[in-house]
Design a protein around this motif. Structure first.
Motif, PDB file in Angstrom:
ATOM      1  N   ASN A   4      15.302  -6.684  -3.283  1.00  0.00           N
ATOM      2  CA  ASN A   4      15.367  -5.357  -3.896  1.00  0.00           C
ATOM      3  C   ASN A   4      14.034  -4.909  -4.484  1.00  0.00           C
ATOM      4  N   VAL A   5      12.968  -5.145  -3.743  1.00  0.00           N
ATOM      5  CA  VAL A   5      11.632  -4.777  -4.200  1.00  0.00           C
ATOM      6  C   VAL A   5      11.338  -3.338  -3.774  1.00  0.00           C
ATOM      7  N   PRO A   6      10.905  -2.476  -4.701  1.00  0.00           N
ATOM      8  CA  PRO A   6      10.592  -1.102  -4.312  1.00  0.00           C
ATOM      9  C   PRO A   6       9.388  -1.045  -3.378  1.00  0.00           C
ATOM     10  N   GLU A   7       9.540  -0.284  -2.320  1.00  0.00           N
ATOM     11  CA  GLU A   7       8.473  -0.163  -1.327  1.00  0.00           C
ATOM     12  C   GLU A   7       7.937   1.258  -1.298  1.00  0.00           C
ATOM     13  N   VAL A   8       6.683   1.385  -0.891  1.00  0.00           N
ATOM     14  CA  VAL A   8       6.102   2.691  -0.607  1.00  0.00           C
ATOM     15  C   VAL A   8       5.569   2.653   0.820  1.00  0.00           C
ATOM     16  N   THR A   9       5.681   3.776   1.491  1.00  0.00           N
ATOM     17  CA  THR A   9       5.122   3.888   2.835  1.00  0.00           C
ATOM     18  C   THR A   9       3.609   4.105   2.703  1.00  0.00           C
ATOM     19  N   PHE A  36     -12.029 -10.285   3.673  1.00  0.00           N
ATOM     20  CA  PHE A  36     -13.366 -10.071   4.219  1.00  0.00           C
ATOM     21  C   PHE A  36     -13.274  -9.440   5.612  1.00  0.00           C
ATOM     22  N   GLN A  37     -12.296  -9.879   6.393  1.00  0.00           N
ATOM     23  CA  GLN A  37     -12.144  -9.405   7.778  1.00  0.00           C
ATOM     24  C   GLN A  37     -11.768  -7.929   7.830  1.00  0.00           C
ATOM     25  N   VAL A  38     -10.760  -7.533   7.068  1.00  0.00           N
ATOM     26  CA  VAL A  38     -10.357  -6.122   7.021  1.00  0.00           C
ATOM     27  C   VAL A  38      -9.544  -5.882   5.759  1.00  0.00           C
ATOM     28  N   ARG A  39      -9.789  -4.734   5.122  1.00  0.00           N
ATOM     29  CA  ARG A  39      -9.050  -4.406   3.894  1.00  0.00           C
ATOM     30  C   ARG A  39      -9.028  -2.896   3.722  1.00  0.00           C
ATOM     31  N   ILE A  40      -8.175  -2.446   2.810  1.00  0.00           N
ATOM     32  CA  ILE A  40      -8.141  -1.046   2.427  1.00  0.00           C
ATOM     33  C   ILE A  40      -9.260  -0.863   1.393  1.00  0.00           C
ATOM     34  N   PRO A  41     -10.110   0.151   1.557  1.00  0.00           N
ATOM     35  CA  PRO A  41     -11.220   0.344   0.617  1.00  0.00           C
ATOM     36  C   PRO A  41     -10.758   0.388  -0.843  1.00  0.00           C
ATOM     37  N   ASN A  42     -11.582  -0.153  -1.709  1.00  0.00           N
ATOM     38  CA  ASN A  42     -11.349  -0.172  -3.159  1.00  0.00           C
ATOM     39  C   ASN A  42     -10.158  -1.025  -3.587  1.00  0.00           C
ATOM     40  N   TYR A  86       5.252  -5.419 -14.983  1.00  0.00           N
ATOM     41  CA  TYR A  86       4.314  -4.471 -14.374  1.00  0.00           C
ATOM     42  C   TYR A  86       5.060  -3.479 -13.492  1.00  0.00           C
ATOM     43  N   GLU A  87       4.480  -2.297 -13.328  1.00  0.00           N
ATOM     44  CA  GLU A  87       5.003  -1.320 -12.371  1.00  0.00           C
ATOM     45  C   GLU A  87       4.312  -1.594 -11.046  1.00  0.00           C
ATOM     46  N   ALA A  88       5.048  -2.179 -10.105  1.00  0.00           N
ATOM     47  CA  ALA A  88       4.447  -2.593  -8.834  1.00  0.00           C
ATOM     48  C   ALA A  88       5.335  -2.169  -7.674  1.00  0.00           C
ATOM     49  N   TYR A  89       4.669  -1.851  -6.561  1.00  0.00           N
ATOM     50  CA  TYR A  89       5.342  -1.411  -5.335  1.00  0.00           C
ATOM     51  C   TYR A  89       4.765  -2.163  -4.155  1.00  0.00           C
ATOM     52  N   ASN A  90       5.631  -2.533  -3.231  1.00  0.00           N
ATOM     53  CA  ASN A  90       5.199  -3.216  -2.022  1.00  0.00           C
ATOM     54  C   ASN A  90       4.809  -2.179  -0.964  1.00  0.00           C
ATOM     55  N   LEU A  91       3.632  -2.351  -0.358  1.00  0.00           N
ATOM     56  CA  LEU A  91       3.226  -1.460   0.732  1.00  0.00           C
ATOM     57  C   LEU A  91       3.973  -1.882   1.990  1.00  0.00           C
ATOM     58  N   ALA A  92       4.927  -1.059   2.397  1.00  0.00           N
ATOM     59  CA  ALA A  92       5.767  -1.365   3.558  1.00  0.00           C
ATOM     60  C   ALA A  92       4.899  -1.575   4.802  1.00  0.00           C
ATOM     61  N   GLY A  93       5.124  -2.686   5.486  1.00  0.00           N
ATOM     62  CA  GLY A  93       4.425  -2.954   6.742  1.00  0.00           C
ATOM     63  C   GLY A  93       3.033  -3.530   6.592  1.00  0.00           C
ATOM     64  N   GLY A  94       2.527  -3.578   5.358  1.00  0.00           N
ATOM     65  CA  GLY A  94       1.217  -4.184   5.124  1.00  0.00           C
ATOM     66  C   GLY A  94       0.069  -3.446   5.771  1.00  0.00           C
ATOM     67  N   ILE A  95      -1.070  -4.119   5.816  1.00  0.00           N
ATOM     68  CA  ILE A  95      -2.284  -3.489   6.350  1.00  0.00           C
ATOM     69  C   ILE A  95      -2.175  -3.261   7.857  1.00  0.00           C
ATOM     70  N   LEU A  96      -1.265  -4.002   8.524  1.00  0.00           N
ATOM     71  CA  LEU A  96      -1.116  -3.832   9.970  1.00  0.00           C
ATOM     72  C   LEU A  96      -0.727  -2.414  10.355  1.00  0.00           C
ATOM     73  N   ILE A  97       0.049  -1.733   9.506  1.00  0.00           N
ATOM     74  CA  ILE A  97       0.447  -0.363   9.874  1.00  0.00           C
ATOM     75  C   ILE A  97      -0.271   0.694   9.035  1.00  0.00           C
ATOM     76  N   TRP A  98      -1.263   0.292   8.228  1.00  0.00           N
ATOM     77  CA  TRP A  98      -2.027   1.248   7.415  1.00  0.00           C
ATOM     78  C   TRP A  98      -2.846   2.127   8.351  1.00  0.00           C
ATOM     79  N   PRO A  99      -2.530   3.437   8.450  1.00  0.00           N
ATOM     80  CA  PRO A  99      -3.196   4.293   9.436  1.00  0.00           C
ATOM     81  C   PRO A  99      -4.499   4.920   8.938  1.00  0.00           C
ATOM     82  N   TYR A 100      -4.839   4.664   7.676  1.00  0.00           N
ATOM     83  CA  TYR A 100      -5.991   5.332   7.080  1.00  0.00           C
ATOM     84  C   TYR A 100      -7.217   4.417   7.108  1.00  0.00           C
ATOM     85  N   GLU A 101      -8.211   4.802   6.358  1.00  0.00           N
ATOM     86  CA  GLU A 101      -9.487   4.102   6.374  1.00  0.00           C
ATOM     87  C   GLU A 101      -9.322   2.615   6.020  1.00  0.00           C
TER      88      GLU A 101
END
Length: 110
Positions: A4-9, A36-42, A86-101
């Motif tokens: 029951n972890v809250p997710e964000v797209t 180091f290989q790949v990440r979301i900026p900042n 803490y107020e925390a949200y799971n990024l659904a699908g992880g970095i594999l489906i992150w369509p942005y920079e």
């Protein structure tokens, strides 16, 4: 997802990051080589196995969007952070489906 972890797209996460820039922290719980290989900026890196010690250094007045490769490790991390208040949200699908920079290599020093 489980526990029951809250997710964000990715779309919701990007909107939160743009609209609440100073309040939202992107937290990468993968390993240093993955970061180091790949990440979301900042994004801030705290590997999942270090989070149980390092979480105390995180400010409680921020919102955390937690990500990993596909969303499994980050779901555990999100659950843990929420249990710690803490107020925390799971990024659904992880970095594999992150369509942005994305970026790779050594993080730029801010």
């Amino acid at each position: 997802m489980f526990m029951n972890v809250p997710e964000v797209t990715p779309e919701e996460a990007k909107k939160m990051l743009e609209e609440e820039k100073d309040k939202v922290v992107l937290l990468d719980v993968r390993t240093p080589p993955e970061h180091f290989q790949v990440r979301i900026p900042n994004s801030m890196l705290i590997p999942l196995d270090e989070l149980r010690y390092a979480f105390q250094n995180l400010p409680k007045d921020k919102k955390y969007i937690v990500y990993c490769r596909i969303g499994e490790r980050s779901a555990f991390a999100t659950y843990f952070l929420r249990q710690m208040g803490y107020e925390a949200y799971n990024l659904a699908g992880g970095i594999l489906i992150w369509p942005y920079e994305k970026e790779s290599g050594a993080p730029a020093k801010s």
